[in-house]
Every structure is written in C-alpha cells, then in structure tokens.
Design a protein around this motif. Structure first.
Motif, PDB file in Angstrom:
ATOM      1  N   ILE A 307      30.956  30.909  40.470  1.00 26.44           N
ATOM      2  CA  ILE A 307      29.695  31.549  40.073  1.00 26.44           C
ATOM      3  C   ILE A 307      29.460  32.775  40.939  1.00 26.44           C
ATOM      4  O   ILE A 307      29.538  32.719  42.169  1.00 26.44           O
ATOM      5  CB  ILE A 307      28.522  30.557  40.208  1.00 26.44           C
ATOM      6  N   ASP A 308      29.182  33.881  40.283  1.00 25.82           N
ATOM      7  CA  ASP A 308      28.830  35.131  40.963  1.00 25.82           C
ATOM      8  C   ASP A 308      27.579  35.665  40.285  1.00 25.82           C
ATOM      9  O   ASP A 308      27.582  35.908  39.075  1.00 25.82           O
ATOM     10  CB  ASP A 308      29.984  36.128  40.860  1.00 25.82           C
ATOM     11  N   THR A 309      26.520  35.847  41.053  1.00 26.21           N
ATOM     12  CA  THR A 309      25.241  36.228  40.467  1.00 26.21           C
ATOM     13  C   THR A 309      25.023  37.733  40.526  1.00 26.21           C
ATOM     14  O   THR A 309      25.629  38.449  41.323  1.00 26.21           O
ATOM     15  CB  THR A 309      24.072  35.551  41.199  1.00 26.21           C
ATOM     16  N   ILE A 310      24.131  38.194  39.669  1.00 30.42           N
ATOM     17  CA  ILE A 310      23.566  39.531  39.757  1.00 30.42           C
ATOM     18  C   ILE A 310      22.081  39.381  39.471  1.00 30.42           C
ATOM     19  O   ILE A 310      21.688  38.815  38.449  1.00 30.42           O
ATOM     20  CB  ILE A 310      24.248  40.522  38.792  1.00 30.42           C
ATOM     21  N   GLY A 311      21.243  39.866  40.387  1.00 30.84           N
ATOM     22  CA  GLY A 311      19.827  39.542  40.279  1.00 30.84           C
ATOM     23  C   GLY A 311      19.640  38.055  40.490  1.00 30.84           C
ATOM     24  O   GLY A 311      20.094  37.491  41.483  1.00 30.84           O
ATOM     25  N   THR A 312      19.002  37.396  39.546  1.00 32.42           N
ATOM     26  CA  THR A 312      18.836  35.945  39.627  1.00 32.42           C
ATOM     27  C   THR A 312      19.748  35.200  38.663  1.00 32.42           C
ATOM     28  O   THR A 312      19.795  33.973  38.678  1.00 32.42           O
ATOM     29  CB  THR A 312      17.383  35.553  39.315  1.00 32.42           C
ATOM     30  N   SER A 313      20.488  35.931  37.826  1.00 33.57           N
ATOM     31  CA  SER A 313      21.327  35.308  36.805  1.00 33.57           C
ATOM     32  C   SER A 313      22.803  35.359  37.196  1.00 33.57           C
ATOM     33  O   SER A 313      23.220  36.169  38.022  1.00 33.57           O
ATOM     34  CB  SER A 313      21.139  36.011  35.454  1.00 33.57           C
ATOM     35  N   ALA A 314      23.588  34.494  36.580  1.00 31.19           N
ATOM     36  CA  ALA A 314      25.026  34.464  36.831  1.00 31.19           C
ATOM     37  C   ALA A 314      25.714  35.500  35.947  1.00 31.19           C
ATOM     38  O   ALA A 314      25.580  35.460  34.729  1.00 31.19           O
ATOM     39  CB  ALA A 314      25.590  33.080  36.553  1.00 31.19           C
ATOM     40  N   GLN A 315      26.449  36.434  36.575  1.00 29.93           N
ATOM     41  CA  GLN A 315      27.238  37.374  35.785  1.00 29.93           C
ATOM     42  C   GLN A 315      28.629  36.821  35.524  1.00 29.93           C
ATOM     43  O   GLN A 315      29.285  37.171  34.551  1.00 29.93           O
ATOM     44  CB  GLN A 315      27.335  38.729  36.481  1.00 29.93           C
ATOM     45  N   ILE A 316      29.123  35.952  36.418  1.00 27.94           N
ATOM     46  CA  ILE A 316      30.362  35.214  36.197  1.00 27.94           C
ATOM     47  C   ILE A 316      30.047  33.746  36.416  1.00 27.94           C
ATOM     48  O   ILE A 316      29.511  33.359  37.456  1.00 27.94           O
ATOM     49  CB  ILE A 316      31.475  35.646  37.162  1.00 27.94           C
ATOM     50  N   SER A 317      30.349  32.929  35.432  1.00 31.18           N
ATOM     51  CA  SER A 317      30.143  31.489  35.537  1.00 31.18           C
ATOM     52  C   SER A 317      31.230  30.812  34.713  1.00 31.18           C
ATOM     53  O   SER A 317      31.118  30.689  33.500  1.00 31.18           O
ATOM     54  CB  SER A 317      28.748  31.099  35.033  1.00 31.18           C
ATOM     55  N   VAL A 318      32.309  30.412  35.397  1.00 32.93           N
ATOM     56  CA  VAL A 318      33.469  29.861  34.708  1.00 32.93           C
ATOM     57  C   VAL A 318      33.826  28.511  35.320  1.00 32.93           C
ATOM     58  O   VAL A 318      34.001  28.397  36.542  1.00 32.93           O
ATOM     59  CB  VAL A 318      34.682  30.804  34.810  1.00 32.93           C
ATOM     60  N   ASP A 319      33.919  27.504  34.481  1.00 33.57           N
ATOM     61  CA  ASP A 319      34.414  26.198  34.905  1.00 33.57           C
ATOM     62  C   ASP A 319      35.935  26.309  34.970  1.00 33.57           C
ATOM     63  O   ASP A 319      36.632  26.117  33.981  1.00 33.57           O
ATOM     64  CB  ASP A 319      33.979  25.127  33.910  1.00 33.57           C
ATOM     65  N   LEU A 320      36.461  26.646  36.141  1.00 33.63           N
ATOM     66  CA  LEU A 320      37.890  26.934  36.254  1.00 33.63           C
ATOM     67  C   LEU A 320      38.752  25.694  36.046  1.00 33.63           C
ATOM     68  O   LEU A 320      39.887  25.807  35.582  1.00 33.63           O
ATOM     69  CB  LEU A 320      38.188  27.560  37.615  1.00 33.63           C
ATOM     70  N   LEU A 321      38.245  24.536  36.372  1.00 38.65           N
ATOM     71  CA  LEU A 321      39.023  23.323  36.157  1.00 38.65           C
ATOM     72  C   LEU A 321      39.313  23.120  34.679  1.00 38.65           C
ATOM     73  O   LEU A 321      40.415  22.730  34.289  1.00 38.65           O
ATOM     74  CB  LEU A 321      38.286  22.111  36.730  1.00 38.65           C
ATOM     75  N   ASN A 322      38.322  23.401  33.852  1.00 40.02           N
ATOM     76  CA  ASN A 322      38.449  23.161  32.409  1.00 40.02           C
ATOM     77  C   ASN A 322      38.440  24.455  31.606  1.00 40.02           C
ATOM     78  O   ASN A 322      38.095  24.453  30.424  1.00 40.02           O
ATOM     79  CB  ASN A 322      37.297  22.258  31.945  1.00 40.02           C
ATOM     80  N   ALA A 323      38.830  25.555  32.239  1.00 40.53           N
ATOM     81  CA  ALA A 323      38.792  26.853  31.573  1.00 40.53           C
ATOM     82  C   ALA A 323      39.715  26.876  30.354  1.00 40.53           C
ATOM     83  O   ALA A 323      40.794  26.291  30.358  1.00 40.53           O
ATOM     84  CB  ALA A 323      39.207  27.954  32.551  1.00 40.53           C
ATOM     85  N   SER A 324      39.281  27.579  29.320  1.00 39.44           N
ATOM     86  CA  SER A 324      40.020  27.635  28.066  1.00 39.44           C
ATOM     87  C   SER A 324      41.396  28.260  28.268  1.00 39.44           C
ATOM     88  O   SER A 324      41.527  29.354  28.814  1.00 39.44           O
ATOM     89  CB  SER A 324      39.239  28.468  27.045  1.00 39.44           C
ATOM     90  N   SER A 325      42.414  27.561  27.799  1.00 45.38           N
ATOM     91  CA  SER A 325      43.775  28.087  27.898  1.00 45.38           C
ATOM     92  C   SER A 325      44.015  29.241  26.940  1.00 45.38           C
ATOM     93  O   SER A 325      45.014  29.958  27.065  1.00 45.38           O
ATOM     94  CB  SER A 325      44.787  26.970  27.617  1.00 45.38           C
ATOM     95  N   ALA A 326      43.120  29.448  25.992  1.00 42.73           N
ATOM     96  CA  ALA A 326      43.257  30.593  25.097  1.00 42.73           C
ATOM     97  C   ALA A 326      43.052  31.905  25.858  1.00 42.73           C
ATOM     98  O   ALA A 326      43.645  32.933  25.513  1.00 42.73           O
ATOM     99  CB  ALA A 326      42.248  30.483  23.957  1.00 42.73           C
ATOM    100  N   PHE A 327      42.230  31.865  26.900  1.00 42.97           N
ATOM    101  CA  PHE A 327      41.953  33.069  27.686  1.00 42.97           C
ATOM    102  C   PHE A 327      42.628  33.039  29.050  1.00 42.97           C
ATOM    103  O   PHE A 327      43.012  34.070  29.577  1.00 42.97           O
ATOM    104  CB  PHE A 327      40.440  33.234  27.886  1.00 42.97           C
ATOM    105  N   TYR A 328      42.739  31.854  29.605  1.00 44.96           N
ATOM    106  CA  TYR A 328      43.221  31.719  30.978  1.00 44.96           C
ATOM    107  C   TYR A 328      44.507  30.898  30.981  1.00 44.96           C
ATOM    108  O   TYR A 328      44.459  29.662  30.947  1.00 44.96           O
ATOM    109  CB  TYR A 328      42.154  31.054  31.848  1.00 44.96           C
ATOM    110  N   ARG A 329      45.654  31.578  31.022  1.00 43.33           N
ATOM    111  CA  ARG A 329      46.932  30.875  31.020  1.00 43.33           C
ATOM    112  C   ARG A 329      48.008  31.713  31.719  1.00 43.33           C
ATOM    113  O   ARG A 329      47.872  32.916  31.864  1.00 43.33           O
ATOM    114  CB  ARG A 329      47.373  30.544  29.599  1.00 43.33           C
ATOM    115  N   ASN A 330      49.059  31.036  32.159  1.00 43.36           N
ATOM    116  CA  ASN A 330      50.234  31.610  32.826  1.00 43.36           C
ATOM    117  C   ASN A 330      49.973  31.898  34.303  1.00 43.36           C
ATOM    118  O   ASN A 330      48.825  32.109  34.710  1.00 43.36           O
ATOM    119  CB  ASN A 330      50.731  32.878  32.134  1.00 43.36           C
ATOM    120  N   VAL A 331      51.047  31.917  35.087  1.00 48.25           N
ATOM    121  CA  VAL A 331      50.914  32.155  36.524  1.00 48.25           C
ATOM    122  C   VAL A 331      50.581  33.604  36.827  1.00 48.25           C
ATOM    123  O   VAL A 331      50.300  33.950  37.977  1.00 48.25           O
ATOM    124  CB  VAL A 331      52.193  31.765  37.289  1.00 48.25           C
TER     125      VAL A 331
END
Length: 547
Positions: A307-331
């Motif tokens: 989680i990385d915030t900007i202001g009071t909201s999250a600008q990056i919020s990714v569940d990396l353990l269960n991140a979608s392999s459609a977007f996040y794959r390969n070494v």
C-alpha cells in the motif's frame, strides 16, 4: 514557547531554510553556582501519534500513540548547558536522577542505536539531525514529564520513520543469522521535499547528502507524503540491506508493477523489497502487533497488501500474494517476484524463507535474481520430491517455471520432438544441479529451399543457443549454430522477449530430416562473474519457416 509552537517552528524552518533539525552538542559544562539546592529524579514517557491504514488508505479517526524507543533524551537550561542526559528504553520511558529544580528544555533526538549495533538517524534535506524540544518545569512535586509528537505538529512522521527502520533491523536480527550487521542508516526527510522516495549508496545530484534513504514529503503540490507509508519505507530499507551486504547487482532505472520486460536483476531487487515489507508486517502480527500500522478491519489481514498512499487514499493497493497472473507474471515482473517469494513463504514459513534468501544472496555477489534464490532454496533445504513439486507449482501459477515442460522427458537427440513447418511450440529450459536442459527437434527440410529456424517470445530471462545438425544414419554433424540473433550491446530493456533469441538461416542440398537443439547459452556458465544467474532458466517458442 509550547511544545506545539516549537514543533511548528521547526517544521516551518525546515521548509523555508532547507532544514533546521538541531544538532545536539554533548557538554558536561555546568554552572554549579546557578543550581538550586532542591534535587529530584525526573521520569518521563515519549510517544508519537501514528496513522493507521488499510487497503483503501489512511483511517482518519485511528491515530494511536506509540512509544518513541531508545532515543537520546536531554535536559538543557536556557543557556543550552546540558543538565542531564539519558536514553529512553524500549517503551519510551526514561529517568534522570539529581535534577535541580528549574525551567528547562526537554530535547528528544531523532536517532537510535539498535541492539545489533546499527545506528539510525533522521536528518533534514541539508543534513542536520532532527532534535525536538519542549519547555518543562521540574520540581520535587512536578517531576513526571510527558512528550507526545502529534500528527498536527508535522514532526510525528520523524519518529514513525525512526520506528519503522528499527523494526526493519529487528526483523533482520531475528532472521538473518550470520548476516545481521547492517550499515548505519540515515533517512533524509523534510516537509515540502518533492523529489520522491528512493535509496542511494553514493552522492549524486539526486542524493546530495550521500548514502541513505530520501523520503518524499510534498503535502502542498501533489499531496503525496511517505513518512507514514510503512510499506514504502520498508521497501527502501530492503534496498539499504542490499547495499550493506553487497547483494545488489541491479541496474536500477524506471520500473512499474505491470512491466514484464524488466532486467531480471531489477525485477528481483524491487520484488524482493516489496516482499520484505509484507513479510515484516506478517512477522510483526505474530511477535509485536502493537507496532503495526495496518488496521485489521473485520478480521481481514492486510499484511499481504502493498500500500502506498497519496493524501488520505491509497494510490497503490495490491494484494501481492494473490495478485492476478494476467497482469503480474514471470521473473521479469517485480510483482510476480514478490508474489513468488510470498507463496514459497506460505509453504516453508517466514523464518526458513528469509534465512535462505539472506544466506544465498549474501554469499554469492553474482546471484541477485529470482533464479538464484530458487537454487539456494533447493540446495539449502533439499526438499523431498513432493515438496519440490509443491514449490514448483506454486510458482508456476505466476508463470515462473522451474520445471521441465510436458513435452520432454530427457535431453537426448533420440527423443527429439517432431516440429512441422510453420508450427510453433513453447518450452521451458530447466537446469538441474547436475545437468543443463537441452531440447531436441526433428525438421523435414527440402533440398534447395531456404529456411529460417528461430527461437522467439523468450520469457523468464531465457538466453537460447540454437544448433542445426545433419544425420547420415550413423553420425550427427553440426551444420550451423547461433547464440544471439542480434548483438544489442547493452540491451535496454534486457529481457524484452527478443534479446538473446537465436536464428539459423539454412538452405539444404539434400532433402532429409535434420535435427535442432536448443539449450541455455554457455555464457551463463563460462562467465558467471559477468552474467551471474541471467539466463539459467526461462522459456521460449520455436518454429521454422520457408524464406
């Protein structure tokens, strides 16, 4: 001047004068004639106000008080003479005996020395150490002091950064075994500093004060500040570990969570640093949950979210353990690397995973990739066949393949696969401890016809070498070979799916079945200092076409 006024003055001075953290000067000079006769023991408690967050950002109503731990504390008189000094303990408590009655300045210095010996200091952008002062009166009846840095005072973030880095050292001290010595760390922070958050190990135009972590704090223009973004701070702390232990071979440069063509060393460095943040949060949940800044709303565990915030909201919020392999794959993708580490951690446990990671990557300066981590896990833990298969399949879910593909059972020309004209096949190159993977294919070529035989769509850092053989019924004769179809020099990006592909152009004089082998290029074995673990595994597609 009240504590609020003094803190605001220090913060405002930081903006206008490029830093005004007070450099404390230890002195034993005291004026005995000016001391009253009444002496008392002063005790106190140091706290700061933290900000809790979840996957959506900061929770405005949740600002718990946390101890300011193990920092120097001083009492000084109006002439800045040192009257008493001590250090707060792990609960932020302190005690000073034999203090004369009078008006003083209670000074809290933003510096701590960890039990492992590593010193952490928070400084302004101009390099001045922060020290926060509060006016106090001491007498035999008024000898209990409280110091609380609130978020309204702007400098609570100084003590949060100090605590976050201390927790990083706690994690390393508990898990790193023989590699627990970490270089002293300086964090540079200033209200209104907009350049970004990053880690440096030398002086440059972006790192004017030299080695350290430079923290973004731009509340006026972008409203993006990182002094309470614990995930970001721990990510940078992990980079400091890389510099401390010589385990960094990353080329640096631009990167993003969704890019799948990063240099393997860059994707490893960034992915490992994010996994470090999340693993530390999960570890804290079991050993010191009161130090965590992530909320546990309705039983949901946010320790797998980056989680990385900007202001009071999250600008990056990714569940990396269960991140979608459609977007996040390969070494070559940093999020997939982080996910892979976390997935293995779920199987083997935090302690085992990070002990192996620290041990492997600090003992081999050319091994700063996910492949090296994998080899270290296998060699160090020697898993059973069943456990090894479990590891392989949990990584395969992120399209990180450390196993043979379904088409092959050995590396022999006598089991060569048939490849038809214009057909495309995809395979992995799996190197065991004992052998290099070599894939064989049969091609039917017609005399006088020109052909292009090639590997393409390289993934997971593959570096192929292609060889073409003729067979006369008794002997195999090498006709042509190619390592890299094009010499790109210093390739940027290094692993874009095209670099290190192989091509052979050939016109046969006889119509016959020919044989092709594809294997990892020799460079990764013959020149490990230059190439390290690049290209030891990976995947590719192969085809041959008429020209």
């Amino acid at each position: 001047m009240s504590i609020l006024q003094r803190m605001l003055f220090l913060a405002a001075c930081s903006v206008l004068l490029a830093g005004c953290g007070i450099e404390s000067i230890s002195s034993d000079d005291q004026n005995p004639s000016s001391k009253p006769n009444l002496l008392t023991t002063v005790t106190g408690q140091l706290t700061y106000q933290d900000r809790l967050y979840n996957s959506q950002g900061f929770i405005s109503e949740e600002k718990p008080l946390k101890a300011i731990r193990n920092v120097p504390v001083e009492l000084r008189d109006a002439n800045d003479l040192l009257i008493a000094q001590t250090s707060a303990d792990d609960q932020g408590r302190f005690s000073m005996p034999d203090v004369p009655e009078g008006n003083y300045l209670l000074r809290v210095i933003a510096e701590t020395e960890h039990s492992s010996g590593t010193k952490v200091t928070i400084r302004s952008a101009s390099g001045q150490r922060y020290a926060i002062e509060q006016e106090v009166f001491v007498s035999p009846t008024e000898n209990t002091l409280t110091f609380n840095a609130t978020t309204n005072d702007r400098i609570a973030g100084i003590f949060n950064m100090l605590d976050v880095m201390t927790l990083g050292l706690d994690f390393v001290d508990a898990l790193a075994l023989n590699h627990s010595t970490v270089d002293d760390l300086t964090v540079y922070w200033q209200w209104g500093r907009f350049e970004g958050t990053y880690t440096c190990h030398f002086t440059s135009s972006y790192c004017t004060q030299g080695a350290g972590i430079y923290v973004l704090s731009d509340p006026l223009v972008t409203h993006d500040t990182d002094e309470f973004d614990d995930d970001v701070l721990w990510h940078e702390f992990a980079h400091h570990l890389e510099f401390s232990w010589g385990m960094l071979d990353s080329p640096g440069g631009a990167h993003s969570l969704i890019s799948r063509s990063l240099d393997m060393r860059l994707s490893w460095s960034e992915g490992m640093a994010s996994a470090f943040s999340l693993s530390l949060k999960k570890w804290l949940r079991s050993v010191a949950p009161d130090r965590l800044s992530i909320a546990n709303d309705m039983g949901e565990d946010y320790s797998s979210y980056y989680i990385d915030t900007i202001g009071t909201s999250a600008q990056i919020s990714v569940d990396l353990l269960n991140a979608s392999s459609a977007f996040y794959r390969n070494v070559t993708n940093e999020a997939a690397v982080a996910s892979g580490i976390l997935r293995l951690q779920n199987i083997t446990g935090i302690y085992t995973t990070w002990q192996q990671l620290f041990n492997t990557l600090t003992e081999n300066s050319t091994a700063d990739t996910m492949d090296a981590f994998w080899d270290g896990m296998v060699a160090g833990l020697q898993p059973s066949s069943a456990l090894l298969e479990q590891w392989q399949w949990t990584l395969a879910a992120k399209h990180i393949d450390y196993q043979q593909d379904a088409y092959e059972s050995d590396d022999s020309v006598y089991s060569a696969l048939q490849l038809s004209l214009d057909e495309e096949q995809s395979h992995t190159l799996y190197r065991t401890v004992y052998s290099v993977d070599e894939d064989w294919y049969q091609l039917l070529l017609t005399a006088g016809q020109s052909y292009r035989i090639e590997t393409f769509n390289l993934i997971n850092g593959a570096d192929t070498e292609l060889k073409l053989y003729a067979y006369d019924g008794a002997h195999f004769t090498l006709i042509a070979s190619n390592d890299d179809a094009e010499d790109c020099g210093v390739c940027v990006p290094l692993h874009d799916g095209k670099n290190f592909a192989s091509v052979v152009n050939y016109t046969p004089s006889d119509s016959a079945i020919y044989y092709v082998s594809v294997r990892n290029a020799d460079a990764v074995y013959t020149d490990p200092i230059s190439y390290g673990y690049l290209g030891r595994y990976g995947g590719y597609s192969i085809r041959y076409q008429q020209q």
